[in-house]
Structure formats: structure tokens, C-alpha cells
Design an enzyme around this catalytic site. Structure first.
Site, PDB file in Angstrom:
ATOM      1  N   SER A 216       1.153  -1.051   0.298  1.00  0.00           N
ATOM      2  CA  SER A 216       0.228  -0.037  -0.477  1.00  0.00           C
ATOM      3  C   SER A 216       1.100   0.863  -0.022  1.00  0.00           C
ATOM      4  O   SER A 216       1.329   1.712  -0.742  1.00  0.00           O
ATOM      5  CB  SER A 216      -0.882  -0.104   1.014  1.00  0.00           C
ATOM      6  OG  SER A 216      -0.305  -0.363   2.268  1.00  0.00           O
ATOM      7  N   ARG A 217       2.088   1.696   0.889  1.00  0.00           N
ATOM      8  CA  ARG A 217       1.734   2.792   1.009  1.00  0.00           C
ATOM      9  C   ARG A 217       3.653   2.477   1.985  1.00  0.00           C
ATOM     10  O   ARG A 217       3.576   1.928   2.613  1.00  0.00           O
ATOM     11  CB  ARG A 217       1.303   4.051   1.988  1.00  0.00           C
ATOM     12  CG  ARG A 217       0.768   4.238   0.509  1.00  0.00           C
ATOM     13  CD  ARG A 217       0.676   5.349   0.050  1.00  0.00           C
ATOM     14  NE  ARG A 217      -0.008   6.514  -1.161  1.00  0.00           N
ATOM     15  CZ  ARG A 217      -0.832   5.239  -1.869  1.00  0.00           C
ATOM     16  NH1 ARG A 217      -0.111   4.564  -2.097  1.00  0.00           N
ATOM     17  NH2 ARG A 217      -1.154   6.940  -2.584  1.00  0.00           N
ATOM     18  N   ASP A 241       6.058  -3.799  -3.001  1.00  0.00           N
ATOM     19  CA  ASP A 241       5.985  -2.617  -3.777  1.00  0.00           C
ATOM     20  C   ASP A 241       5.645  -1.696  -3.255  1.00  0.00           C
ATOM     21  O   ASP A 241       6.340  -0.461  -4.305  1.00  0.00           O
ATOM     22  CB  ASP A 241       4.693  -3.288  -4.105  1.00  0.00           C
ATOM     23  CG  ASP A 241       3.926  -2.906  -5.350  1.00  0.00           C
ATOM     24  OD1 ASP A 241       5.098  -3.129  -6.569  1.00  0.00           O
ATOM     25  OD2 ASP A 241       3.538  -1.855  -5.971  1.00  0.00           O
ATOM     26  N   GLU A 246       9.966   7.357  -2.674  1.00  0.00           N
ATOM     27  CA  GLU A 246       9.920   6.611  -4.380  1.00  0.00           C
ATOM     28  C   GLU A 246       9.945   7.686  -4.939  1.00  0.00           C
ATOM     29  O   GLU A 246       9.705   8.738  -4.875  1.00  0.00           O
ATOM     30  CB  GLU A 246       8.363   5.853  -4.095  1.00  0.00           C
ATOM     31  CG  GLU A 246       8.090   4.746  -3.315  1.00  0.00           C
ATOM     32  CD  GLU A 246       7.036   4.307  -4.228  1.00  0.00           C
ATOM     33  OE1 GLU A 246       6.150   4.874  -4.781  1.00  0.00           O
ATOM     34  OE2 GLU A 246       5.938   3.485  -2.992  1.00  0.00           O
ATOM     35  N   HIS A 265       6.680  -0.089  -7.197  1.00  0.00           N
ATOM     36  CA  HIS A 265       5.074   0.750  -7.292  1.00  0.00           C
ATOM     37  C   HIS A 265       4.698   0.093  -7.952  1.00  0.00           C
ATOM     38  O   HIS A 265       3.496   1.051  -8.345  1.00  0.00           O
ATOM     39  CB  HIS A 265       5.149   1.923  -6.483  1.00  0.00           C
ATOM     40  CG  HIS A 265       3.952   2.294  -6.261  1.00  0.00           C
ATOM     41  ND1 HIS A 265       3.960   3.204  -4.958  1.00  0.00           N
ATOM     42  CD2 HIS A 265       2.929   1.955  -5.481  1.00  0.00           C
ATOM     43  CE1 HIS A 265       2.763   3.359  -4.137  1.00  0.00           C
ATOM     44  NE2 HIS A 265       1.642   2.781  -4.998  1.00  0.00           N
ATOM     45  N   GLY A 267       2.210  -3.220  -8.694  1.00  0.00           N
ATOM     46  CA  GLY A 267       1.646  -3.817  -8.383  1.00  0.00           C
ATOM     47  C   GLY A 267       0.511  -3.504  -9.383  1.00  0.00           C
ATOM     48  O   GLY A 267      -0.263  -4.810  -9.097  1.00  0.00           O
TER      49      GLY A 267
END
Ligand code: OXD
Length: 304
Positions: A216-217, A241, A246, A265, A267
């Protein structure tokens, strides 16, 4: 007037009925109509918010709205809606992929394949293993269903335990989830409540054979604590992910740890996600124009 950052969409035009709708590549290209803008489908900066006195609704193209929720957005009366629901299915698929890759050590096969080497070894199955899902929103609930199809035991932590949680064998607290899970999967949004929850103490309470997965984050895990847990064998490995920073910088140690699988990131960036995102936006444009309640209204205090 409605402004959409993105390609022209006949479905949005149809949903808007007679209301004017303009498609732009970036919000800068709509500067001449900021004064008339009532609704925007885009990420909106505090600067644009200040220049749009008629703005009543902002739809974020993201499912997680942590970056949309600036102090100015929180303080304003503008209704913020999210694209939540677009990525639940691909993120649950991604979680299954990471659990399978980690438990079978797929990177080891990939290394052997690159060297044309027959590396035959015994590996784990998912059957009977416990997956602890931290957050039972769209992705968490879909993951529970997929995990049951793999004959796994499912534990879940959710903020509103009164909501239905099909395919979750047991709702529990974080302590139980950490102690009993073979895979801890983080699916929650990043909010003031979830940021930093996975700290040194949390990793110390996980089994040394367990894997940490985050789809998620970043920032829900403290990266230093996670790195330490991975380096010292406090936990067996991780599938990441979502990352604290980022894009993950080239010098980040996460890239080269042998027990970590990094994906960028990516997914939820699927064909189905795109289709669902468009459906969510079109339906909300129709509702906005008709004066009906919008879908996916963000609770600005809860943060999602
Ligand atoms: C989102 C994401 O929030 O892709 O939409 O993470």
C-alpha cells in the site's frame, strides 16, 4: 465547469451531460478557467486550490490520498473523492505473487536460470501457513479470499471490526497478527494512525521465519527498523511494492538484500485498474452533475 487531467473520454462527456468539461494534459493548461472550475479530476496543489473559488469537488486519481490531503485540502470545504477500489484486485494478486516468490525463493531460480544451472531444492508451500492482513479494505478483503483458495489461514486487523470480513478466519489485534503470521501483509493507507506502526518493536514480535509484505504505502514501516530486521535475521524476508522514498533511490540497501524482492510501486498498474478507475470517475461525474451523493468520499480526518 469540470476539468479533467487526462485523455479525452467520451464516457466522461456523456456522464457530464450538458455541463462543460475540459480535458488537459496538466492543470497548468487550465489556468485560464481556474475561476470557473467547480470540479477537477486530478491531484490538486494548494496553489490551485487557492485560485479556484468555485471549486466544490476534487477527484484524486489515486486510491490512497495521503499526498492529496495537504493542510489546505484538509481545511477546505472541497469534497475530496478517491479512486479506491481500482487497485484492490491487482494488489491482492501482487501479494499472492510475492508470497509465492518469497516462500519458493524464486530469485534463486532466476539466478540459476541466468547461469543455465539446474538448482533443485525443497521449498515451502502456502497451504496451512498464516497470512496476517493489516487492513481489510478492497485489497485486504480480496487477498483474504485468494489466500483461502490457497488453503491458508487468514488473520485480519481492521479499524471497523463491525464491518463484514468474509474469508477472514479471525479478526485480531496487531500483537496477535505479529506473533502468529507467516506472512504479514500491509494493505492500509498511510494516515497519521498507521505511519510508523511497523517499528523495531513490531518486527521483534514477528516470527524469525516470517515475511513482511507491503503493497500500500511506504512509511507504515520504519525503513531503518525494517532494514535491521532483514539484516539480522529477525524476519526471513520482505516483498516491497511500496517504499518510504519513491522512486527507491539506486543507493537504497533494499535493492541488494538477498532476502528482499523489490517491485517499483507497480502492483496495481494493471489493465483492469485503468478500466475500474475510468468507471469510478464516470459514475462520480454523473452523480456530481445530478447532485447525487458521490462515491468514495474521503474522511479528511481519518485520512482515507
Ligand atoms: C494509489 C496507488 O493509491 O497506486 O492509487 O498506490
Amino acid at each position: 465547469m469540470i476539468v479533467v487531467v487526462g485523455k479525452e473520454s467520451p464516457a466522461y462527456v456523456e456522464a457530464a451531460g450538458g455541463t462543460r468539461i475540459r480535458f488537459v494534459d496538466s492543470l497548468d493548461d487550465a489556468a485560464d478557467v481556474f475561476g470557473e472550475m467547480e470540479a477537477v479530476v486530478a491531484h490538486v496543489s494548494p496553489d490551485v486550490l487557492a485560485k479556484a473559488p468555485k471549486l466544490r469537488w476534487v477527484h484524486s486519481p489515486s486510491a490512497g490520498v495521503d499526498s492529496d490531503l495537504t493542510p489546505q485540502m484538509r481545511a477546505s470545504s472541497v469534497v475530496l473523492t478517491s479512486s479506491a477500489g481500482n487497485g484492490g484486485i491487482p494488489l491482492a494478486e501482487h501479494s499472492m505473487l510475492l508470497m509465492l516468490m518469497l516462500s519458493r525463493d524464486v530469485p534463486r531460480w532466476m539466478r540459476a536460470q541466468a547461469e543455465h544451472r539446474w538448482d533443485h531444492y525443497r521449498h515451502a508451500e502456502l497451504v496451512g501457513r498464516t497470512v496476517g492482513i493489516y487492513g481489510l479494505g478492497n485489497s485486504g478483503l480480496d487477498l483474504a479470499q485468494k489466500a483461502k483458495a490457497f488453503h491458508m489461514r487468514t488473520l485480519g486487523v481492521r479499524r471497523r471490526p463491525d464491518q463484514p470480513s468474509p474469508y477472514v478466519d479471525e479478526l485480531c489485534d496487531l500483537d496477535q497478527l505479529l506473533a502468529e503470521s507467516d506472512f504479514v501483509v500491509v494493505t492500509v493507507p498511510r494516515t497519521p494512525t498507521t505511519a510508523g506502526v511497523f517499528d523495531r518493536d513490531a518486527f521483534a514480535r514477528m516470527k524469525s521465519s516470517a515475511y513482511f509484505i507491503c503493497i500500500s504505502r511506504g512509511g507504515i514501516a520504519d525503513d531503518d527498523a525494517l532494514l535491521e530486521a532483514l539484516r539480522t535475521g529477525q524476519i526471513a524476508g520482505a516483498g516491497l511494492d511500496a517504499h518510504g522514498v519513491e522512486p527507491l533511490p539506486p543507493e537504497s540497501p533494499f535493492w541488494s538484500l538477498p532476502n528482499v524482492i523489490v517491485t517499483p510501486h507497480n502492483g496495481a498498474t494493471s489493465d483492469g485498474n485503468l478500466r475500474r478507475s475510468r468507471e469510478i470517475v464516470a459514475e462520480n461525474i454523473r452523480r456530481f452533475v445530478a447532485g447525487e451523493p458521490l462515491h468514495n468520499i474521503v474522511d479528511k480526518v481519518a485520512g482515507y
